[in-house]
Design a protein around this motif. Structure first.
Motif: not given
Ligand SMILES: *Cc1c(COP(=O)(O)O)cnc(C)c1O
Length: 340
Positions: A56-63, A82-84, A87-89, A134-136, A165-170, A193-198
């Protein structure tokens, strides 16, 4: 409205909405949704991985990656910014039940030598390192060079520790590094990776890795309540995101650089250098307090432009994306010149 707060604000395109309306669907918990299956196959192929899972989300995928790779009570090594962590509460303590070990990485890019000093095997006092994250591209706007990823991968393999790899913006990273996403993904055991960003899809991310990893993750996704049913409606937009929206990110990067160049010319603005992707960071000397910042945010809004308040250190972040074309860019520059 022109929305500069993030690339998460991107709404689905007309093509996506049409594909969503017509999507073939099924119950994805039974793995019966043809659109989700197609999206997952496309994601795996695109990244050069065996398999992928819609989440459902990038946070979900990382966690979910932490939950799947890292045993409870083990230690995950990652960069302090890093986001993890940021920004992941605090999810890693709740879901995977792991300890996060931060490495100084002011620029976002971790260094293999630094990581090497932090890896450890379990003994009576110490938790074992179970994962390196990692994040990229990094959410500070920088793409991490392939050589950095490669060095860390070599180290991780020597220790038999997986890399996530946290590739939210891979795809932004690949565009910035002028390489294929496969080249980046090759240095990680799992990639989110996220499909919900750019990329404009309304919802969702993908978590890719080996078949075995993805099967384990599928079970843990159910534990987390992420077993979705007719998710093909979302997947249909995701397929367009991967097939076509990934091809145009360079345009967002170019506009971000053009915006930087224009802002640099405005007296009192200092643009942070070295950004590679669709983000612009800057400070404004005339804005010194929260009240002034709130006032300028309000003035932008009156001109039809939504911006975020600056971070605690006074840094503004503007993010370019699909819905910001050349005429929007002109409006933003005009407003900045008048209001800052
Ligand atoms: C946005 C982002 C995420 C999380 O994505 P959500 O879908 O907002 O949960 C993870 N990592 C990075 C680097 C991000 O920028």
């Amino acid at each position: 409205m022109i929305d500069l707060r993030s690339d998460t604000v991107t709404k689905p395109t007309a093509e996506m909405r049409a594909a969503m309306a017509q999507a073939e669907v099924g119950d994805d918990v039974y793995q019966d949704d043809p659109s989700v299956n197609a999206l997952q196959e496309l994601a795996a192929q695109t990244l050069g991985k065996e398999s992928a899972l819609f989440v459902p989300s990038g946070t979900f995928g990382n966690q979910l990656a932490l939950f799947t790779h890292a045993p409870r009570g083990s230690e995950v090594v990652l960069g302090e910014q890093c986001h993890i962590i940021q920004h992941e509460a605090g999810a890693a303590s709740v879901i995977a039940g792991v300890q996060l070990r931060q490495i100084d990485a002011p620029d976002g890019a971790l260094d293999a030598a630094h990581i090497a000093q932090r890896l450890r095997r379990a003994d009576i006092h110490a938790p074992a390192t179970s994962l390196i994250c990692l994040e990229n591209a990094h959410s500070n706007g920088k793409a991490v060079p392939l050589k950095v990823l490669q060095d860390i991968h070599v180290l991780a393999q020597a220790w038999s520790i997986p890399v996530h790899l946290d590739g939210a913006r891979l795809f932004n990273a690949a565009a910035a590094l002028n390489c294929g996403v496969k080249e980046i993904a090759a240095y990680a055991d799992s990639v989110m990776f996220c499909i919900s960003k750019g990329l404009c899809a309304p919802v969702g991310s993908l978590l890719a890795g080996t078949k075995r990893f993805v099967e384990a993750a599928r079970f843990k996704r159910k534990i987390m309540g992420g077993g979705l049913r007719q998710a093909g409606i979302l997947a249909a937009a995701g397929i367009i995101a991967i097939k076509s929206m990934t091809q145009r990110l360079e345009a967002d990067h170019k506009r971000a650089r053009a915006l930087e160049a224009a802002l640099t010319k405005i007296k009192g603005i200092t643009v942070a250098p070295g950004n590679d992707i669709n983000m612009v960071f800057f400070t404004v000397s005339s804005i010194t307090g929260a009240a002034q910042a709130a006032a300028v945010v309000n003035e932008f809004r009156k001109r039809g432009i939504i911006i975020s308040e600056p971070q605690d250190d006074g840094t503004f972040r503007f993010v370019t994306h699909y819905w910001i074309g050349d005429s929007e860019l002109e409006q933003i520059i005009t407003a900045a010149a008048a209001l800052f």
